[in-house]
Design a protein around this motif. Structure first.
Motif, PDB file in Angstrom:
ATOM      1  N   SER A  89       0.932  -1.168   0.017  1.00 50.20           N
ATOM      2  CA  SER A  89      -0.046   0.061   0.001  1.00 50.20           C
ATOM      3  C   SER A  89       0.906   1.220   0.091  1.00 50.20           C
ATOM      4  O   SER A  89       0.378   2.276  -0.355  1.00 50.20           O
ATOM      5  N   GLN A  92       1.211   2.157  -3.731  1.00 54.24           N
ATOM      6  CA  GLN A  92       0.215   2.327  -4.505  1.00 54.24           C
ATOM      7  C   GLN A  92      -0.412   3.533  -4.387  1.00 54.24           C
ATOM      8  O   GLN A  92      -0.076   4.232  -3.153  1.00 54.24           O
ATOM      9  N   ALA A  94      -3.242   6.477  -3.839  1.00 58.70           N
ATOM     10  CA  ALA A  94      -4.539   6.767  -3.016  1.00 58.70           C
ATOM     11  C   ALA A  94      -5.530   7.177  -4.125  1.00 58.70           C
ATOM     12  O   ALA A  94      -5.014   7.720  -5.035  1.00 58.70           O
ATOM     13  N   CYS A 105      -9.431  -1.559   1.978  1.00 57.14           N
ATOM     14  CA  CYS A 105      -8.822  -0.877   2.777  1.00 57.14           C
ATOM     15  C   CYS A 105      -9.188  -0.036   3.685  1.00 57.14           C
ATOM     16  O   CYS A 105     -10.423   0.471   3.687  1.00 57.14           O
ATOM     17  N   LEU A 110      -7.101   3.155  -1.341  1.00 56.75           N
ATOM     18  CA  LEU A 110      -6.211   2.886  -2.347  1.00 56.75           C
ATOM     19  C   LEU A 110      -7.014   3.055  -3.500  1.00 56.75           C
ATOM     20  O   LEU A 110      -8.514   2.688  -3.678  1.00 56.75           O
ATOM     21  N   CYS A 124      -8.003  -2.834  -4.358  1.00 63.07           N
ATOM     22  CA  CYS A 124      -6.665  -2.545  -5.002  1.00 63.07           C
ATOM     23  C   CYS A 124      -6.081  -3.727  -5.309  1.00 63.07           C
ATOM     24  O   CYS A 124      -6.342  -4.687  -5.149  1.00 63.07           O
TER      25      CYS A 124
END
Length: 552
Positions: A89, A92, A94, A105, A110, A124
């Motif tokens: 995360s 990745q 948002a 999440c 994300l 995600c």
């Protein structure tokens, strides 16, 4: 259970009932493992106790206890999965406004990569992995991330909308297909999708064609505007030239008038100066004689007075000034004559311009013949289709839609829907007639009112001397002479219909700003023959050629 969807690919820890990682795993006597809640709920809904996987029958409901070994292994994997999700995360992105966020999440949401139509959740990258690796989840349908996944569920049966009803043109679930739509034509969503997509392709082609048509119309309008501007520039240049010539003529006439008046004034002044000079000379001479007379009258020399008297009297001026005078010239006559001459000159110039304009429109002359299928049954047409007049006897003709049933009218055969055209008609010897153009969609049955609103642009003659233009409001026309031949000119794009006296080249009337969106036909009405007073025919005659009248 939803938090466990981020496990790695070991599907041996997957409950075959909920298709998720074990929560409180228990083992059945046959050796298979399930979530305690799942197997309990499964056996609560049935009277027989079977294993959901191998279907082994148990005579009594087994007493299930949590398998602590599997629970510890699952907990370890959960921990590893959480660490992996936490690390992934961090790289990745948002979800931004307008993007679909991951439903799993916690904290920062994300950006979702896919949405699941079975789970009705969006995932995600890290939370999507179980759907890509676990055999049970691989069967789920993944799509591009979308919002409002609940809209993809049947509100009545709470099942996915997996079918398409062609009859009602709506998406339905499997229960809808056997209940509310059991007699309808129901197909899988994919088949409905492909059908609609094909139609969308046709619709797109139609839209592109419509766009092309409109683009062509835009170009056509731009070209029309350009042509209009070019024509306007030409007419302005022509107008400037004409009015410059007229103003030069007026200025020359004014200069000539001023010179003529000044010359007359100078002649009068010169004449008066001559008279005044002679009179002043007489006055001087008379004053001299007056002095001599006074001096002689004082003389006491008798002989000298008598000898001088006769010569003194004979020397007096003898011209009689009683009838002599200086008469101012009549400047009014000079001005009137100059204005009259200017009017004549301007009239000649105007006639030349009108003749030039008539020649210009005559270059668009077309061959017009009368259409017998449109002629009122009281009309007689010549064999060559160039002449028409009225007869009292009504002849039997088929009452086809094109024929005028009541009004004494007939149209030309050829229609015009663009460009310019001109034709001319002999009206000599007639007391009544109507001429002009009419659009194709006019009413031809019963009584008809000639007006632009009804699709007619015409001029008429009544009672031998009443000329009118049948505009929105009828306009009485004051003509200097009675036309014997009338020319009709149409500029379709400019929206112009003008009428001309061919013999004098005078403009009779112009309809301007017309909006033509239909075919136009030449329009003729010889009107009633009125007992022979109006029996002369209307004759379509060629430009600059002799017209011969045939007996009808």
């Amino acid at each position: 259970m939803s938090a466990a969807r981020c496990l790695r690919s070991e599907d041996q820890f997957l409950c075959s009932i909920c298709l998720d990682v074990f929560t409180d795993p228990v083992s059945t006597p046959c050796g298979h493992n399930f979530c305690k809640h799942c197997i309990t709920q499964h056996w609560d809904t049935t009277d027989r106790y079977r294993c959901p996987l191998c279907t082994e029958m148990f005579h009594t409901r087994p007493q299930l206890k949590i398998n602590t070994f599997i629970r510890e292994v699952v907990a370890e994997f959960r921990h590893e999965a959480q660490q992996k999700a936490s690390s992934s995360s961090s790289v990745q992105q948002a979800a931004k406004p307008g993007e679909v966020p991951c439903d799993v999440c916690t904290g920062t949401k994300l950006k979702a990569l896919k949405s699941c139509l079975v789970c009705l959740l969006s995932y995600c990258d890290s939370h999507l992995e179980p759907h890509l690796t676990m055999s049970g989840l691989k069967r789920h349908q993944l799509i591009h991330p979308v919002d409002n996944l609940e809209d993809r569920m049947c509100r009545k049966h709470d099942k996915p909308l997996e079918l398409f009803c062609k009859t009602d043109q709506t998406c339905v679930c499997t229960l809808c297909s056997v209940l509310d739509h059991k007699t309808h034509e129901v197909v899988p969503l994919k088949e409905g999708y492909e059908g609609k997509k094909a139609k969308l392709g046709k619709t797109e082609d139609e839209i592109q064609q419509m766009i092309q048509v409109r683009r062509l119309k835009i170009e056509e309008m731009k070209e029309s505007v350009k042509m209009s501007k070019d024509a306007a520039d030409r007419e302005i240049a022509k107008g400037v030239q004409i009015f410059t010539t007229l103003m030069e003529s007026v200025e020359r006439a004014l200069d000539q008038l001023i010179k003529e008046i000044e010359d007359k004034q100078k002649t009068t002044e010169k004449q008066a100066e001559g008279f005044i000079k002679d009179l002043e000379q007489d006055v001087s001479e008379l004053m001299k004689r007056s002095s001599e007379v006074k001096q002689l009258s004082r003389s006491e020399d008798h002989l000298h007075l008598l000898q001088s008297f006769s010569s003194l009297k004979a020397a007096l001026p003898t011209k009689d000034w009683t009838e002599v005078s200086v008469r101012p010239p009549s400047y009014e006559v000079t001005v009137v004559r100059a204005v009259t001459q200017l009017e004549e000159k301007l009239s000649k110039n105007m006639k030349k311009q009108l003749e030039a304009e008539l020649k210009r429109v005559q270059q668009y002359a077309v061959d017009v013949t009368l259409d017998p299928d449109t002629a009122n049954p009281h009309l007689i047409l010549s064999d060559d289709g160039k002449q028409v007049n009225h007869r009292d006897v009504r002849k039997k003709f088929p009452d086809n839609p094109e024929r005028f049933s009541t009004c004494i009218c007939v149209l030309g055969k050829k229609s015009f829907s663009s460009g310019r055209f001109y034709f001319q008609v002999q009206v000599k010897g007639k007391t009544d007639w109507d001429l002009g153009v009419a659009r194709e969609s006019i009413n031809r049955k019963g009584n008809i009112k000639l007006s632009p609103q009804n699709g007619f642009w015409t001029v008429w003659l009544r009672n031998g001397n009443e000329y009118k233009a049948l505009d929105k409001a009828r306009v009485s026309l004051s003509l200097d002479s009675r036309p014997e031949k009338v020319g009709v000119f149409v500029d379709y794009e400019e929206g112009l219909v003008s009428f001309h006296d061919v013999d004098t080249a005078a403009l009779i009337y112009s309809f301007t700003g017309c909006s033509f969106n239909d075919k136009l036909y030449p329009f003729f009405s010889p009107e009633l023959n009125r007992g022979g007073k109006n029996s002369a025919p209307l004759i379509i005659c060629p430009v600059n050629q002799t017209v011969f009248i045939h007996t009808l």
